[in-house]
Design a protein around this motif. Structure first.
Motif, PDB file in Angstrom:
ATOM      1  N   ILE A  12       6.007   3.440  -6.017  1.00  0.00           N
ATOM      2  CA  ILE A  12       6.719   4.092  -5.646  1.00  0.00           C
ATOM      3  C   ILE A  12       6.010   5.114  -4.052  1.00  0.00           C
ATOM      4  CG2 ILE A  12       7.651   6.319  -5.046  1.00  0.00           C
ATOM      5  CD1 ILE A  12       8.070   6.232  -8.323  1.00  0.00           C
ATOM      6  N   LEU A  13       6.434   4.486  -3.319  1.00  0.00           N
ATOM      7  CA  LEU A  13       5.858   4.716  -1.571  1.00  0.00           C
ATOM      8  C   LEU A  13       6.445   5.859  -1.539  1.00  0.00           C
ATOM      9  CD1 LEU A  13       2.649   2.909  -0.576  1.00  0.00           C
ATOM     10  CD2 LEU A  13       4.495   1.715   1.132  1.00  0.00           C
ATOM     11  N   LEU A  14       6.126   6.986  -0.757  1.00  0.00           N
ATOM     12  CA  LEU A  14       6.510   7.755  -0.140  1.00  0.00           C
ATOM     13  C   LEU A  14       6.098   8.022   1.342  1.00  0.00           C
ATOM     14  CD1 LEU A  14       8.248  10.447   0.293  1.00  0.00           C
ATOM     15  CD2 LEU A  14       5.730  11.551  -0.396  1.00  0.00           C
ATOM     16  N   VAL A  15       6.906   7.602   2.569  1.00  0.00           N
ATOM     17  CA  VAL A  15       6.828   7.272   3.996  1.00  0.00           C
ATOM     18  C   VAL A  15       6.771   8.948   4.644  1.00  0.00           C
ATOM     19  CG1 VAL A  15       6.552   6.660   5.788  1.00  0.00           C
ATOM     20  CG2 VAL A  15       6.868   4.900   3.307  1.00  0.00           C
ATOM     21  N   LEU A  16       5.233  10.105   4.424  1.00  0.00           N
ATOM     22  CA  LEU A  16       6.367  10.996   4.919  1.00  0.00           C
ATOM     23  C   LEU A  16       6.215  11.030   6.717  1.00  0.00           C
ATOM     24  CD1 LEU A  16       6.786  13.716   3.216  1.00  0.00           C
ATOM     25  CD2 LEU A  16       4.989  14.571   2.976  1.00  0.00           C
ATOM     26  N   GLY A  17       7.039  12.027   7.252  1.00  0.00           N
ATOM     27  CA  GLY A  17       6.943  12.259   8.379  1.00  0.00           C
ATOM     28  C   GLY A  17       7.464  11.808   9.820  1.00  0.00           C
ATOM     29  N   ASP A  18       8.098  11.774  10.318  1.00  0.00           N
ATOM     30  CA  ASP A  18       9.445  11.545  11.994  1.00  0.00           C
ATOM     31  C   ASP A  18       9.056  11.080  12.966  1.00  0.00           C
ATOM     32  OD1 ASP A  18       7.874  13.793  12.870  1.00  0.00           O
ATOM     33  OD2 ASP A  18       9.177  14.933  13.355  1.00  0.00           O
ATOM     34  N   GLU A  19       7.674   9.966  12.554  1.00  0.00           N
ATOM     35  CA  GLU A  19       7.849   8.795  13.756  1.00  0.00           C
ATOM     36  C   GLU A  19       7.609   7.905  13.504  1.00  0.00           C
ATOM     37  OE1 GLU A  19       7.588   7.268  16.802  1.00  0.00           O
ATOM     38  OE2 GLU A  19       5.786   9.409  17.006  1.00  0.00           O
ATOM     39  N   GLU A  20       8.879   7.142  14.157  1.00  0.00           N
ATOM     40  CA  GLU A  20       9.678   6.177  13.832  1.00  0.00           C
ATOM     41  C   GLU A  20       8.800   5.001  13.797  1.00  0.00           C
ATOM     42  OE1 GLU A  20      13.326   3.594  15.113  1.00  0.00           O
ATOM     43  OE2 GLU A  20      13.205   5.729  16.760  1.00  0.00           O
ATOM     44  N   LEU A  21       7.985   4.888  14.651  1.00  0.00           N
ATOM     45  CA  LEU A  21       6.543   4.162  14.866  1.00  0.00           C
ATOM     46  C   LEU A  21       6.053   3.701  13.789  1.00  0.00           C
ATOM     47  CD1 LEU A  21       5.727   1.367  16.307  1.00  0.00           C
ATOM     48  CD2 LEU A  21       3.680   2.901  16.753  1.00  0.00           C
ATOM     49  N   LEU A  22       5.755   4.871  13.675  1.00  0.00           N
ATOM     50  CA  LEU A  22       4.527   4.821  11.616  1.00  0.00           C
ATOM     51  C   LEU A  22       5.472   3.645  10.440  1.00  0.00           C
ATOM     52  CD1 LEU A  22       1.968   7.328  12.851  1.00  0.00           C
ATOM     53  CD2 LEU A  22       1.511   5.821  12.954  1.00  0.00           C
ATOM     54  N   ALA A  23       6.677   5.025  10.754  1.00  0.00           N
ATOM     55  CA  ALA A  23       7.107   4.271  10.026  1.00  0.00           C
ATOM     56  C   ALA A  23       7.803   3.165   9.773  1.00  0.00           C
ATOM     57  CB  ALA A  23       8.943   5.574   9.655  1.00  0.00           C
ATOM     58  N   THR A  24       8.686   3.080  10.351  1.00  0.00           N
ATOM     59  CA  THR A  24       8.827   0.957  10.700  1.00  0.00           C
ATOM     60  C   THR A  24       7.332  -0.305   9.776  1.00  0.00           C
ATOM     61  OG1 THR A  24      10.601   2.263  12.150  1.00  0.00           O
ATOM     62  CG2 THR A  24      10.333  -0.670  12.030  1.00  0.00           C
ATOM     63  N   ARG A  25       6.990   0.855  10.507  1.00  0.00           N
ATOM     64  CA  ARG A  25       5.478   0.327  10.467  1.00  0.00           C
ATOM     65  C   ARG A  25       5.109  -0.144   8.878  1.00  0.00           C
ATOM     66  NH1 ARG A  25       0.620   0.163  13.941  1.00  0.00           N
ATOM     67  NH2 ARG A  25       1.876  -1.630  15.472  1.00  0.00           N
ATOM     68  N   ALA A  26       5.272   1.603   8.238  1.00  0.00           N
ATOM     69  CA  ALA A  26       4.964   0.719   6.169  1.00  0.00           C
ATOM     70  C   ALA A  26       5.939   0.359   5.876  1.00  0.00           C
ATOM     71  CB  ALA A  26       4.908   2.587   6.268  1.00  0.00           C
ATOM     72  N   VAL A  27       7.122   0.306   5.982  1.00  0.00           N
ATOM     73  CA  VAL A  27       8.125  -0.027   5.547  1.00  0.00           C
ATOM     74  C   VAL A  27       7.183  -2.287   5.217  1.00  0.00           C
ATOM     75  CG1 VAL A  27      10.490  -0.518   5.054  1.00  0.00           C
ATOM     76  CG2 VAL A  27       9.622   0.943   5.999  1.00  0.00           C
ATOM     77  N   THR A  28       7.582  -2.166   6.900  1.00  0.00           N
ATOM     78  CA  THR A  28       7.011  -3.538   6.725  1.00  0.00           C
ATOM     79  C   THR A  28       5.743  -4.054   6.365  1.00  0.00           C
ATOM     80  OG1 THR A  28       7.724  -3.359   9.063  1.00  0.00           O
ATOM     81  CG2 THR A  28       6.889  -4.955   8.772  1.00  0.00           C
ATOM     82  N   GLU A  29       4.855  -3.067   6.270  1.00  0.00           N
ATOM     83  CA  GLU A  29       3.835  -3.475   5.721  1.00  0.00           C
ATOM     84  C   GLU A  29       3.503  -3.389   4.107  1.00  0.00           C
ATOM     85  OE1 GLU A  29       1.019  -0.972   6.919  1.00  0.00           O
ATOM     86  OE2 GLU A  29       0.544  -2.488   8.749  1.00  0.00           O
ATOM     87  N   ALA A  30       4.939  -2.908   3.266  1.00  0.00           N
ATOM     88  CA  ALA A  30       5.481  -2.579   2.016  1.00  0.00           C
ATOM     89  C   ALA A  30       5.940  -4.069   1.455  1.00  0.00           C
ATOM     90  CB  ALA A  30       5.340  -1.582   1.594  1.00  0.00           C
ATOM     91  N   VAL A  31       6.457  -4.315   2.620  1.00  0.00           N
ATOM     92  CA  VAL A  31       7.353  -4.888   2.354  1.00  0.00           C
ATOM     93  C   VAL A  31       6.862  -6.710   2.385  1.00  0.00           C
ATOM     94  CG1 VAL A  31       9.319  -6.612   2.300  1.00  0.00           C
ATOM     95  CG2 VAL A  31      10.056  -4.482   2.506  1.00  0.00           C
ATOM     96  N   ALA A  32       5.674  -6.382   2.991  1.00  0.00           N
ATOM     97  CA  ALA A  32       4.937  -7.575   3.144  1.00  0.00           C
ATOM     98  C   ALA A  32       3.802  -7.799   1.824  1.00  0.00           C
ATOM     99  CB  ALA A  32       4.303  -7.786   4.270  1.00  0.00           C
TER     100      ALA A  32
END
Length: 326
Positions: A12-32
């Motif tokens: 379980i990964l909780l991406v916490l915050g409202d900075e779209e660039l950082l949130a999108t990057r966290a998802v991309t890296e998790a999937v990769a």
């Protein structure tokens, strides 16, 4: 991705915050990361607000066909109470083959859900907006590092001055600089690359004025006004430039890092001001402060010719430096 194993992937990964660039990057890296362990991973995305408990139960149940799954749940703060309860119950004993990524903007809405995921042991990736200037400087330096380059603190400062504070713009500028240089990025690299944009800031006018470079200051000033830079921030930058040099000069020739906390300003700014303070006397600085204050009053008071008020200030400050030269 070296060193990623099935055991090292957080369920379980909780991406916490409202900075779209950082949130999108966290998802991309998790999937990769999951994909590096299982190339055929099944990735699905959902909006938390429109998901039912039945649907989530089906997605989280063990698959008949095996294989890994990544479930990305966007806008976790919008999850209804029954869905949040079901997910928190699941989080206590998650399926090792399912990777649940929950994005949550932080803040009061849905806070109990985010806190519950943290308490259940979710791996938290911060994605808050970077409000402090020093955090943006760190972001730029880290961004260059991620791209395989090296970046000095003053280069990061220069890039923010040229591009602005938006993280997407900064990230794009960083990758462009890495692509077009050898990766070793100093302030001179940024100045060369962004000359047109750096010159239009009030700080460029102020810096040239403070070292007595009148032609350079006037050229930067006229270019700034030509491309539509507001005269008010230019007047502010000039006043700030004089004030900073005066404060730093009064503090003596100490180590910039030791003076940083005393003066309440970053070490790079103190270092720059120490260099610009050469050739100034206390009397010259008093005269320069008076000229900058007059300029500020004229520009902010709606003088008929604000460009003339700024040009006059450049000449007056430079004359105060010459008049007080040792």
């Amino acid at each position: 991705m070296g060193g990623v194993t099935a055991a090292s992937l957080p369920p379980i990964l909780l991406v916490l915050g409202d900075e779209e660039l950082l949130a999108t990057r966290a998802v991309t890296e998790a999937v990769a990361k999951v994909r590096s362990v299982d190339a055929d991973v099944d990735v699905r995305e959902y909006q938390a607000g429109s998901l039912t408990v039945g649907e989530i139960a089906e997605m989280l149940s063990p698959s008949l066909f095996g294989g890994r799954r990544v479930l990305v749940l966007r806008a976790g703060q919008d999850a209804r109470k029954d869905l949040a309860t079901a997910l928190l119950a699941y989080a206590k004993n998650p399926d090792p083959d399912v990777h649940l990524v929950v994005l949550h903007v932080g803040g009061a809405k849905g806070k109990a859900f985010a806190d519950g995921l943290k308490a259940a042991g979710a791996t938290v990736v911060p994605a808050m907006k970077l409000k402090a200037h020093r955090d943006r400087v760190a972001f730029v330096r880290d961004e260059i590092r991620r791209g395989g380059g090296k970046c000095t603190e003053d280069a990061a400062e220069a890039l923010i001055a040229a591009v602005g504070g938006d993280l997407r713009d900064l990230a794009a500028a960083c990758s462009q600089l890495i692509a077009d240089t050898d990766g070793r990025i100093g302030a001179d690299t940024v100045a060369r690359y962004y000359r047109g944009r750096v010159e239009v800031t009030g700080f460029t006018v102020a810096d040239a004025t403070m070292i007595g470079d009148v032609p350079g200051a006037l050229e930067a000033l006229r270019w700034a006004l030509h491309v539509g830079v507001d005269p008010v921030p230019i007047a502010d930058a000039l006043a700030d430039g004089v004030r900073t040099v005066a404060r730093v000069a009064a503090a003596g020739r100490g180590d910039p890092y030791q003076l940083a906390s005393t003066l309440g300003m970053p070490a790079w700014k103190i270092k720059n001001a120490q260099q610009r303070a050469r050739g100034w006397t206390p009397e010259g600085l008093v005269e320069a402060m008076r000229a900058a204050a007059e300029c500020n009053a004229a520009v902010k008071g709606g003088a008929d010719d604000r460009a003339y008020a700024l040009e006059k200030a450049v000449f007056s400050v430079a004359a105060a430096r010459r008049g007080g030269a040792r």
